[in-house]
Design a protein around this motif. Structure first.
Motif, short mmCIF file in Angstrom:
data_model
loop_
_atom_site.label_atom_id
_atom_site.label_comp_id
_atom_site.label_asym_id
_atom_site.label_seq_id
_atom_site.Cartn_x
_atom_site.Cartn_y
_atom_site.Cartn_z
N TYR A 146 0.98 5.63 -0.12
CA TYR A 146 0.20 6.87 0.01
C TYR A 146 1.10 8.06 0.25
O TYR A 146 2.09 7.98 0.99
CB TYR A 146 -0.80 6.79 1.16
CG TYR A 146 -1.65 8.05 1.26
CD1 TYR A 146 -2.73 8.24 0.42
CD2 TYR A 146 -1.32 9.07 2.16
CE1 TYR A 146 -3.49 9.40 0.47
CE2 TYR A 146 -2.08 10.23 2.21
CZ TYR A 146 -3.15 10.40 1.36
OH TYR A 146 -3.88 11.55 1.40
N THR A 194 -0.92 -0.95 -4.53
CA THR A 194 -2.23 -0.48 -4.08
C THR A 194 -2.11 0.95 -3.56
O THR A 194 -1.44 1.19 -2.54
CB THR A 194 -2.79 -1.39 -2.97
OG1 THR A 194 -2.91 -2.72 -3.49
CG2 THR A 194 -4.14 -0.89 -2.50
N VAL A 195 -2.72 1.89 -4.24
CA VAL A 195 -2.66 3.29 -3.83
C VAL A 195 -3.81 3.58 -2.87
O VAL A 195 -4.98 3.42 -3.24
CB VAL A 195 -2.73 4.23 -5.05
CG1 VAL A 195 -2.61 5.69 -4.60
CG2 VAL A 195 -1.63 3.90 -6.06
N LEU A 196 -3.48 3.96 -1.66
CA LEU A 196 -4.51 4.31 -0.69
C LEU A 196 -5.13 5.65 -1.08
O LEU A 196 -4.45 6.54 -1.58
CB LEU A 196 -3.91 4.42 0.72
CG LEU A 196 -3.25 3.13 1.26
CD1 LEU A 196 -2.61 3.39 2.61
CD2 LEU A 196 -4.27 2.00 1.35
N ARG A 197 -6.42 5.79 -0.84
CA ARG A 197 -7.13 7.00 -1.25
C ARG A 197 -7.39 7.96 -0.10
O ARG A 197 -7.84 9.08 -0.33
CB ARG A 197 -8.47 6.61 -1.89
CG ARG A 197 -8.32 5.61 -3.05
CD ARG A 197 -7.52 6.18 -4.20
NE ARG A 197 -7.26 5.17 -5.23
CZ ARG A 197 -6.67 5.41 -6.40
NH1 ARG A 197 -6.27 6.64 -6.68
NH2 ARG A 197 -6.49 4.43 -7.28
N GLU A 198 -7.12 7.53 1.14
CA GLU A 198 -7.38 8.38 2.29
C GLU A 198 -6.09 8.60 3.08
O GLU A 198 -5.24 7.71 3.15
CB GLU A 198 -8.44 7.75 3.20
CG GLU A 198 -9.82 7.62 2.56
CD GLU A 198 -10.84 7.05 3.52
OE1 GLU A 198 -10.49 6.88 4.71
OE2 GLU A 198 -11.97 6.78 3.09
N ASN A 199 -5.99 9.77 3.65
CA ASN A 199 -4.82 10.11 4.47
C ASN A 199 -4.99 9.51 5.86
O ASN A 199 -5.78 9.99 6.67
CB ASN A 199 -4.68 11.63 4.56
CG ASN A 199 -3.41 12.06 5.29
OD1 ASN A 199 -2.66 11.23 5.78
ND2 ASN A 199 -3.18 13.36 5.36
N ASP A 231 -0.74 2.91 -10.04
CA ASP A 231 -1.76 1.91 -10.38
C ASP A 231 -1.24 0.98 -11.47
O ASP A 231 -1.43 -0.25 -11.40
CB ASP A 231 -3.05 2.60 -10.85
CG ASP A 231 -3.85 3.20 -9.70
OD1 ASP A 231 -3.68 2.74 -8.55
OD2 ASP A 231 -4.63 4.13 -9.96
N CYS A 233 0.85 -1.20 0.00
CA CYS A 233 0.00 0.00 0.00
C CYS A 233 0.88 1.24 0.00
O CYS A 233 1.84 1.33 0.78
CB CYS A 233 -0.90 0.01 1.23
SG CYS A 233 -2.07 -1.37 1.29
N ILE A 259 -0.49 8.90 -9.40
CA ILE A 259 -1.42 7.86 -8.97
C ILE A 259 -1.65 6.87 -10.11
O ILE A 259 -1.67 5.65 -9.90
CB ILE A 259 -2.75 8.48 -8.50
CG1 ILE A 259 -2.53 9.26 -7.19
CG2 ILE A 259 -3.82 7.41 -8.31
CD1 ILE A 259 -3.75 10.01 -6.72
N GLN A 298 -2.33 13.32 -10.01
CA GLN A 298 -3.15 12.31 -10.69
C GLN A 298 -2.29 11.46 -11.62
O GLN A 298 -2.52 10.25 -11.76
CB GLN A 298 -4.27 12.98 -11.47
CG GLN A 298 -5.35 13.61 -10.59
CD GLN A 298 -5.97 12.59 -9.65
OE1 GLN A 298 -6.37 11.49 -10.06
NE2 GLN A 298 -6.04 12.93 -8.36
#
Length: 342
Positions: A178, A196-201, A191, A176, A187, A184
């Motif tokens: 981040y 796996t790119v986490l979307r939340e901080n 990908d 993961c 990201i 963008q």
């Protein structure tokens, strides 16, 4: 202006041009040198870190990442770093072996060539001898890479991560990644690389959830490491962590004791319960991996800490902290896998 003055000006201009063309030689590393600043999009291009040309398309960025991997593989730093990490990882995993000796047996039978299924390597990745076999079920979390599309330092750190995943036979989908600074384009590149790119901080507050996990956090702020420790504040959970990032001992040396204990109490409390080994320093990668160490937390050391160590479980609060090096989440929730039981 006299002709003599004009000649002096011409000679001065020629000397300045020659000095600018002279290749820069990196100075030897200093023991207490502060970690290099992370690359941020908002900063002006700095010599040796940011490139003058803007972000282009993903193909260009991927090509540069592959070139960084190839250069790293041929460097003295990579071979020396592998020795260091292999020793640390072996000691870390030895303490986690099951009663059946699964991990112990696995460590004694290193495969020479990882299978495509085990390594889950993306196209263009480079083959090599793995550090530990895929049967160890290691996971990986990476925080704080920065803008690798435009920053040479960040791109070299990403190249190191990709090679590390391959050597450890950690499938890329089990890693993961981040950074709130990712564009963008970056990201999309990550990908495409299969991580796996986490979307939340999460602000580093991710629990290992009972699984051995490597946290790769080059040149992150102290608050991020402090949050990680808080999110895993039990002897059982910490024993499953291995952290590659800024030297905790270096933080202890640079910060006043009262500042460390007040602002980063979990780092302060765990110093007597960790093992740390610094990555080697070579001139070429000095700014990329300076002040970087491998940390792990032997269960025997954690069990020797005072009992009240684990009773302290207050959530970190940085409201009065100066020089806070962390980008806060606007909507903070609980850590990813919940807090471990004490």
């Amino acid at each position: 202006m006299t002709s003599g003055g004009a000649r002096r000006d011409v000679r001065g201009a020629m000397a300045a041009a020659a000095a600018a063309a002279e290749p820069w030689q990196a100075a030897g590393p200093r023991r207490k040198r502060r970690p290099a600043a992370r690359c941020r999009r908002a900063r002006e291009p700095a010599a040796g870190s940011l490139e003058a040309e803007p972000e282009t398309d993903s193909r260009v960025v991927l090509r540069r990442i592959r070139e960084a991997e190839e250069d790293l593989l041929l460097s003295d730093f990579w071979s020396l770093a592998l020795e260091t990490i292999n020793g640390c990882l072996t000691e870390h995993l030895e303490q986690l072996k099951t009663p059946r000796g699964t991990l112990s047996k696995a460590l004694g039978n290193l495969h020479l060539d990882p299978s495509p299924e085990a390594s889950d390597a993306a196209p263009g990745s480079l083959p090599g001898e793995p550090l530990v076999p895929g049967t160890c079920h290691l996971k990986c979390v990476c925080y704080g890479l920065g803008n690798f599309a435009t920053c040479v330092i960040a791109r070299n750190q990403l190249a190191f991560l990709l090679l590390f995943l391959e050597k450890c036979q950690i499938p890329r989908r089990h890693c993961c990644v981040y950074d709130p600074l990712f564009s963008q384009l970056e990201i999309a590149v990550l990908d495409g690389l299969g991580v796996t790119v986490l979307r939340e901080n999460e602000e580093g507050r991710r629990s290992v959830g009972g699984e051995p996990t490597v946290f790769y956090m080059p040149h992150c702020g102290a608050a991020l490491y402090n949050n990680l420790l808080w999110g895993n504040w039990s002897a059982d959970a910490l024993s499953k962590l291995l952290v590659v990032g800024n030297s905790f001992r270096g933080l202890e040396e640079r910060l006043l004791a009262r500042v460390l204990q007040k602002n980063y109490p979990y780092i302060a409390k765990v110093l007597q319960g960790l093992e740390e080994r610094g990555l080697p320093q070579t001139p070429r990668y000095t700014d990329v991996f300076n002040d970087t160490s491998v940390h792990w937390f032997p269960a025997r050391k954690l069990q020797q800490l005072p009992a009240d160590t684990w009773a302290f479980r207050e959530e970190p609060d940085y409201r009065d902290c100066e020089d806070l090096e962390i980008i806060r989440s606007r909507t903070r929730g609980p850590p990813a896998a919940g807090l471990p039981a004490p």
